[in-house]
Design a protein around this motif. Structure first.
Motif, PDB file in Angstrom:
ATOM      1  N   MET A  56      33.048  17.557  -9.225  1.00  0.00           N
ATOM      2  CA  MET A  56      32.228  17.621 -10.431  1.00  0.00           C
ATOM      3  C   MET A  56      30.929  18.353 -10.159  1.00  0.00           C
ATOM      4  O   MET A  56      30.170  18.659 -11.083  1.00  0.00           O
ATOM      5  CB  MET A  56      31.910  16.208 -10.929  1.00  0.00           C
ATOM      6  CG  MET A  56      33.170  15.469 -11.332  1.00  0.00           C
ATOM      7  SD  MET A  56      32.887  13.829 -12.028  1.00  0.00           S
ATOM      8  CE  MET A  56      31.289  13.371 -11.476  1.00  0.00           C
ATOM      9  N   GLY A  57      30.664  18.689  -8.933  1.00  0.00           N
ATOM     10  CA  GLY A  57      29.413  19.323  -8.545  1.00  0.00           C
ATOM     11  C   GLY A  57      28.747  18.466  -7.498  1.00  0.00           C
ATOM     12  O   GLY A  57      28.959  17.261  -7.461  1.00  0.00           O
ATOM     13  N   THR A  58      27.972  19.075  -6.630  1.00  0.00           N
ATOM     14  CA  THR A  58      27.354  18.282  -5.580  1.00  0.00           C
ATOM     15  C   THR A  58      25.959  17.832  -5.983  1.00  0.00           C
ATOM     16  O   THR A  58      25.275  18.517  -6.738  1.00  0.00           O
ATOM     17  CB  THR A  58      27.280  19.083  -4.263  1.00  0.00           C
ATOM     18  OG1 THR A  58      26.861  20.397  -4.578  1.00  0.00           O
ATOM     19  CG2 THR A  58      28.626  19.130  -3.577  1.00  0.00           C
ATOM     20  N   ASN A  59      25.571  16.708  -5.475  1.00  0.00           N
ATOM     21  CA  ASN A  59      24.245  16.121  -5.724  1.00  0.00           C
ATOM     22  C   ASN A  59      23.939  16.045  -7.216  1.00  0.00           C
ATOM     23  O   ASN A  59      22.875  16.424  -7.670  1.00  0.00           O
ATOM     24  CB  ASN A  59      23.151  16.915  -5.011  1.00  0.00           C
ATOM     25  CG  ASN A  59      23.480  17.082  -3.541  1.00  0.00           C
ATOM     26  OD1 ASN A  59      24.063  16.177  -2.938  1.00  0.00           O
ATOM     27  ND2 ASN A  59      23.124  18.213  -2.975  1.00  0.00           N
ATOM     28  N   LEU A  60      24.931  15.570  -7.927  1.00  0.00           N
ATOM     29  CA  LEU A  60      24.861  15.632  -9.375  1.00  0.00           C
ATOM     30  C   LEU A  60      24.385  14.314  -9.987  1.00  0.00           C
ATOM     31  O   LEU A  60      24.776  13.240  -9.549  1.00  0.00           O
ATOM     32  CB  LEU A  60      26.259  15.965  -9.909  1.00  0.00           C
ATOM     33  CG  LEU A  60      26.351  16.403 -11.353  1.00  0.00           C
ATOM     34  CD1 LEU A  60      25.682  17.769 -11.525  1.00  0.00           C
ATOM     35  CD2 LEU A  60      27.795  16.454 -11.773  1.00  0.00           C
ATOM     36  N   ILE A  61      23.522  14.444 -10.998  1.00  0.00           N
ATOM     37  CA  ILE A  61      23.130  13.275 -11.780  1.00  0.00           C
ATOM     38  C   ILE A  61      23.538  13.558 -13.221  1.00  0.00           C
ATOM     39  O   ILE A  61      23.246  14.630 -13.761  1.00  0.00           O
ATOM     40  CB  ILE A  61      21.610  13.040 -11.703  1.00  0.00           C
ATOM     41  CG1 ILE A  61      21.227  12.696 -10.258  1.00  0.00           C
ATOM     42  CG2 ILE A  61      21.170  11.934 -12.653  1.00  0.00           C
ATOM     43  CD1 ILE A  61      19.758  12.837  -9.984  1.00  0.00           C
ATOM     44  N   THR A  62      24.261  12.630 -13.813  1.00  0.00           N
ATOM     45  CA  THR A  62      24.704  12.827 -15.188  1.00  0.00           C
ATOM     46  C   THR A  62      23.873  11.935 -16.093  1.00  0.00           C
ATOM     47  O   THR A  62      23.715  10.756 -15.814  1.00  0.00           O
ATOM     48  CB  THR A  62      26.182  12.427 -15.328  1.00  0.00           C
ATOM     49  OG1 THR A  62      26.922  13.111 -14.322  1.00  0.00           O
ATOM     50  CG2 THR A  62      26.725  12.766 -16.696  1.00  0.00           C
ATOM     51  N   VAL A  63      23.319  12.503 -17.157  1.00  0.00           N
ATOM     52  CA  VAL A  63      22.520  11.706 -18.091  1.00  0.00           C
ATOM     53  C   VAL A  63      23.201  11.727 -19.455  1.00  0.00           C
ATOM     54  O   VAL A  63      23.577  12.782 -19.951  1.00  0.00           O
ATOM     55  CB  VAL A  63      21.091  12.257 -18.213  1.00  0.00           C
ATOM     56  CG1 VAL A  63      20.271  11.379 -19.147  1.00  0.00           C
ATOM     57  CG2 VAL A  63      20.431  12.335 -16.844  1.00  0.00           C
ATOM     58  N   THR A  64      23.406  10.541 -20.012  1.00  0.00           N
ATOM     59  CA  THR A  64      23.965  10.444 -21.362  1.00  0.00           C
ATOM     60  C   THR A  64      22.956   9.717 -22.234  1.00  0.00           C
ATOM     61  O   THR A  64      22.451   8.660 -21.863  1.00  0.00           O
ATOM     62  CB  THR A  64      25.278   9.629 -21.316  1.00  0.00           C
ATOM     63  OG1 THR A  64      26.113  10.206 -20.336  1.00  0.00           O
ATOM     64  CG2 THR A  64      25.974   9.650 -22.662  1.00  0.00           C
ATOM     65  N   ILE A  65      22.642  10.306 -23.367  1.00  0.00           N
ATOM     66  CA  ILE A  65      21.668   9.691 -24.259  1.00  0.00           C
ATOM     67  C   ILE A  65      22.422   8.937 -25.350  1.00  0.00           C
ATOM     68  O   ILE A  65      23.302   9.505 -26.006  1.00  0.00           O
ATOM     69  CB  ILE A  65      20.774  10.769 -24.926  1.00  0.00           C
ATOM     70  CG1 ILE A  65      20.194  11.733 -23.884  1.00  0.00           C
ATOM     71  CG2 ILE A  65      19.680  10.111 -25.769  1.00  0.00           C
ATOM     72  CD1 ILE A  65      19.170  11.141 -22.965  1.00  0.00           C
ATOM     73  N   THR A  66      22.125   7.664 -25.498  1.00  0.00           N
ATOM     74  CA  THR A  66      22.726   6.932 -26.616  1.00  0.00           C
ATOM     75  C   THR A  66      21.709   6.764 -27.734  1.00  0.00           C
ATOM     76  O   THR A  66      22.065   6.633 -28.890  1.00  0.00           O
ATOM     77  CB  THR A  66      23.246   5.553 -26.158  1.00  0.00           C
ATOM     78  OG1 THR A  66      22.216   4.920 -25.405  1.00  0.00           O
ATOM     79  CG2 THR A  66      24.480   5.699 -25.298  1.00  0.00           C
ATOM     80  N   GLY A  67      20.433   6.781 -27.374  1.00  0.00           N
ATOM     81  CA  GLY A  67      19.390   6.830 -28.374  1.00  0.00           C
ATOM     82  C   GLY A  67      18.860   5.487 -28.833  1.00  0.00           C
ATOM     83  O   GLY A  67      19.377   4.432 -28.478  1.00  0.00           O
ATOM     84  N   ARG A  68      17.768   5.595 -29.587  1.00  0.00           N
ATOM     85  CA  ARG A  68      17.100   4.392 -30.071  1.00  0.00           C
ATOM     86  C   ARG A  68      16.662   4.691 -31.502  1.00  0.00           C
ATOM     87  O   ARG A  68      15.970   5.666 -31.780  1.00  0.00           O
ATOM     88  CB  ARG A  68      15.891   4.135 -29.170  1.00  0.00           C
ATOM     89  CG  ARG A  68      14.976   3.031 -29.599  1.00  0.00           C
ATOM     90  CD  ARG A  68      13.743   3.057 -28.685  1.00  0.00           C
ATOM     91  NE  ARG A  68      12.620   2.455 -29.356  1.00  0.00           N
ATOM     92  CZ  ARG A  68      12.422   1.146 -29.393  1.00  0.00           C
ATOM     93  NH1 ARG A  68      13.236   0.337 -28.776  1.00  0.00           N
ATOM     94  NH2 ARG A  68      11.378   0.659 -30.032  1.00  0.00           N
ATOM     95  N   GLY A  69      17.144   3.886 -32.412  1.00  0.00           N
ATOM     96  CA  GLY A  69      16.834   4.133 -33.810  1.00  0.00           C
ATOM     97  C   GLY A  69      17.420   5.456 -34.268  1.00  0.00           C
ATOM     98  O   GLY A  69      18.601   5.726 -34.044  1.00  0.00           O
TER      99      GLY A  69
END
Lengths: 390, 224
Positions: A56-69
């Motif tokens: 998936m790629g090296t040294n990877l951080i995945t961010v998913t936004i679910t949100g607020r309001g």
């Protein structure tokens, strides 16, 4: 008494009872090959899982936004600001939605991902034919797409799609490339998607916000720092609501995976080792029978001058040779068995030299250990009593 | 050469004691040809086991070449058997899985003689009993007389000072018996010390000195 002669005598004893020796060895053979095959399976699984996470790629951080309001996404510019943070080497925002792609009479429902040129390096996923999305494509909102291999298989029927026009929800897009085949990893197939410039996707899907993005750290040591910085920024943005986003760290995943598979290897190896132990008890059993059967022989040997040590060595060596030979055959069976599993069933196996050495050594130790008692018994026989034995 | 003084041997089975030897003394000089005769149960087998260092006396002294060995450890006795005594048994006691050559070789192996010397000595010993051409045969492929000659070769290969023959002709036909006795008599002429144990008076008469054992005691001794 020299080693060569002792070995010769041990082999003679073994050859004299071929069937019995083979059955005794069978325990060791099964034990050793079971250890090798099971550990190879466990290690093979570890390897393939690790590879698919790393792909998936090296040294990877995945961010998913679910949100607020009502605040459920980040803007493109907000995301790109993360690239200024320390330790970040690349950032790739994704705008995605489900679309229907059609070529000729074939159509399929597929996920459309709007990305920019960074995606290629951050996700470590480039094209096998054609070209990737360029900065200019993003700037001019070009209606171009890059297809995953499964999409190509589904609607192009063996035609080279590069240069062809694809209908997406009724709009014409030009295919400029085909992605490398990646297989599936967590979160489904990596090959069943269509990539398009992020600006095109924003307009086409009528969503300007970014729900997903990937951050690549410069090195594995910096992954944690980057992760923490990202978290701080996101907390600030969403007013300390840590339910409004998810950060997924690849190396954390890897180390969890590592723990799980290590335990699995140990457990499988342990089970197999028990069967090796049972094989050892089989050796002890046969050697005890052998000592009784050969009481007369022991008496003769002692009468003509064999010392306790000589008899002890002879019987110990015999059981060591049985278990050693069993170990060698077991190793061959284990190697053969694991490659057969790979070829016939398609399971991933990986045999390390370490496990070969360990299982062979263990079989020898088992042989010597379980040979000890019978050998000791033989060596303690009184010559007079042993000679009288018929 | 060997000197036994007041040897007793008591077997214990549970609480029952059985006195197999009740104080036997014997002196054998170098070059002697001695026969020990007695019916079964007389204690002659026990006596031969003690002379042969296969067993230890309950009481008494055993001087082998002027050393008291009656209190020797098992390993030390094994070494004496290996270096000083050549055994010829009634039932040959050859190892059935080994060839004639390997059987003869065995005492030398336990003595730690290197391969080259060993092979030379085995060849000579087998030639002496006229069986070198049968060297690769297993004992089961040889006749009784041939087997006993292999056993004699094994007893002689290490050139022990004492040869102990326990009913060497007991399992042989009369022709083989003659052959084997000839070899033994020949050994005596060449200077070997021989102790022959038998229940057969005719065989015993081959010796220069004849000792009769009965009920665990020597009751008669006569010279030829």
């Amino acid at each position: 008494m020299d080693v060569k002669m002792v070995l010769k005598l041990a082999f003679k004893g073994i050859i004299a009872n071929k069937m019995r020796t083979f059955l005794t060895m069978l325990g060791i053979i099964i034990g050793v090959s079971a250890v090798i095959i099971l550990v190879a399976l466990a290690q093979g699984t570890t390897q393939s899982v690790t590879e698919s996470i790393e792909s998936m790629g090296t040294n990877l951080i995945t961010v998913t936004i679910t949100g607020r309001g009502t605040d459920t996404t980040l803007s493109y510019d907000e995301v790109m600001k993360f690239s200024e943070k320390e330790g970040v080497s690349g950032i790739s925002p994704v705008v995605s939605g489900n679309v229907t792609a059609k070529y000729g009479n074939n159509s399929t429902s597929v996920s459309l991902e709007g990305v920019d040129s960074n995606y290629e390096t951050v996700r470590n996923h480039s094209v096998q034919t054609g070209r990737f999305i360029k900065n200019l494509d993003v700037e001019y909102r070009n209606k171009i797409v890059i297809l995953g291999t499964e999409v190509v298989d589904e609607i192009f029927n063996g035609i080279n799609p590069v240069g062809k026009d694809l209908q997406i929800n009724g709009t014409k897009f030009k295919v400029v490339g085909v992605l490398e085949k990646k297989g599936s990893s967590m979160g489904g197939s990596n090959d069943e998607k269509i990539l398009t410039p992020i600006s095109t996707a924003q307009r086409f899907l009528k969503s300007t916000g970014v729900k997903n993005f990937y951050i690549q750290a410069k090195s594995s040591d910096e992954v944690e720092i980057v992760e923490n910085q990202t978290e701080i920024s996101l907390l600030k943005k969403f007013e300390n609501d840590d339910d409004s986003y998810r950060i997924f760290n690849q190396s954390e995943m890897l180390s969890t995976m590592d723990d799980v598979t290590k335990n699995m290897t140990l457990m499988l190896g342990g089970i197999a080792a028990i069967s090796l132990l049972v094989g050892g008890i089989g050796i002890m059993n046969i050697m005890l029978v052998s000592v009784t059967e050969r009481t007369k022989e022991i008496g003769i040997r002692k009468a003509i001058g064999a010392k306790r040590k000589d008899i002890l060595n002879q019987f110990l060596l015999e059981s060591a040779v049985i278990s050693g030979l069993g170990g060698i055959v077991g190793i061959l069976t284990g190697i053969g068995g694991s490659s057969l599993l790979t070829v016939l069933v398609g399971l991933n196996t990986s045999i390390s030299i370490t496990i070969l050495i360990i299982s062979f050594g263990f079989s020898l130790v088992v042989g010597v250990f379980f040979g000890m008692y019978p050998a000791n018994k033989a060596s303690k026989l009184e010559p007079v009593d042993a000679l009288r034995f018929e | 050469m060997i000197n036994l003084k007041d040897i007793t041997k008591i077997y214990k089975t549970g609480k029952i004691e059985f006195k197999a030897l009740k104080g036997v003394s014997l002196n054998v000089d170098k070059g002697d040809f001695l026969s020990i005769i007695g019916p079964s149960g007389s204690g002659k087998s026990t006596f031969m086991n003690i002379i042969g260092c296969l067993d230890v006396p309950t009481d008494g002294e055993y001087y082998f070449e002027d050393t008291d060995i009656s209190k020797y450890s098992k390993n030390a006795l094994a070494e004496i058997r290996n270096k000083k005594i050549g055994f010829i048994f009634q039932k040959f006691n050859l190892l059935t899985k080994l060839s004639a050559f390997e059987n003869v070789e065995l005492p030398l192996i336990y003595r730690g003689v290197d391969t080259k010397k060993r092979h030379k000595k085995v060849k000579k010993a087998l030639e002496n009993v006229g069986l070198y051409k049968h060297k690769d045969h297993k004992p089961t492929e040889l006749s009784g007389g041939q087997q006993q000659r292999v056993a004699i070769a094994r007893a002689l290969v290490a050139k022990p000072p004492l040869i102990l023959a326990d009913e060497p002709t007991g399992n042989l036909d009369s022709k083989s018996e003659e052959e084997v006795m000839d070899i033994i008599k020949n050994l005596h002429r060449k200077g070997s010390t021989i102790v022959l144990i038998t229940h057969d008076l005719e065989v015993a008469k081959n010796a220069d000195r004849m000792i009769s054992i009965k009920d665990g005691m020597i009751y008669d001794e006569r010279m030829k």
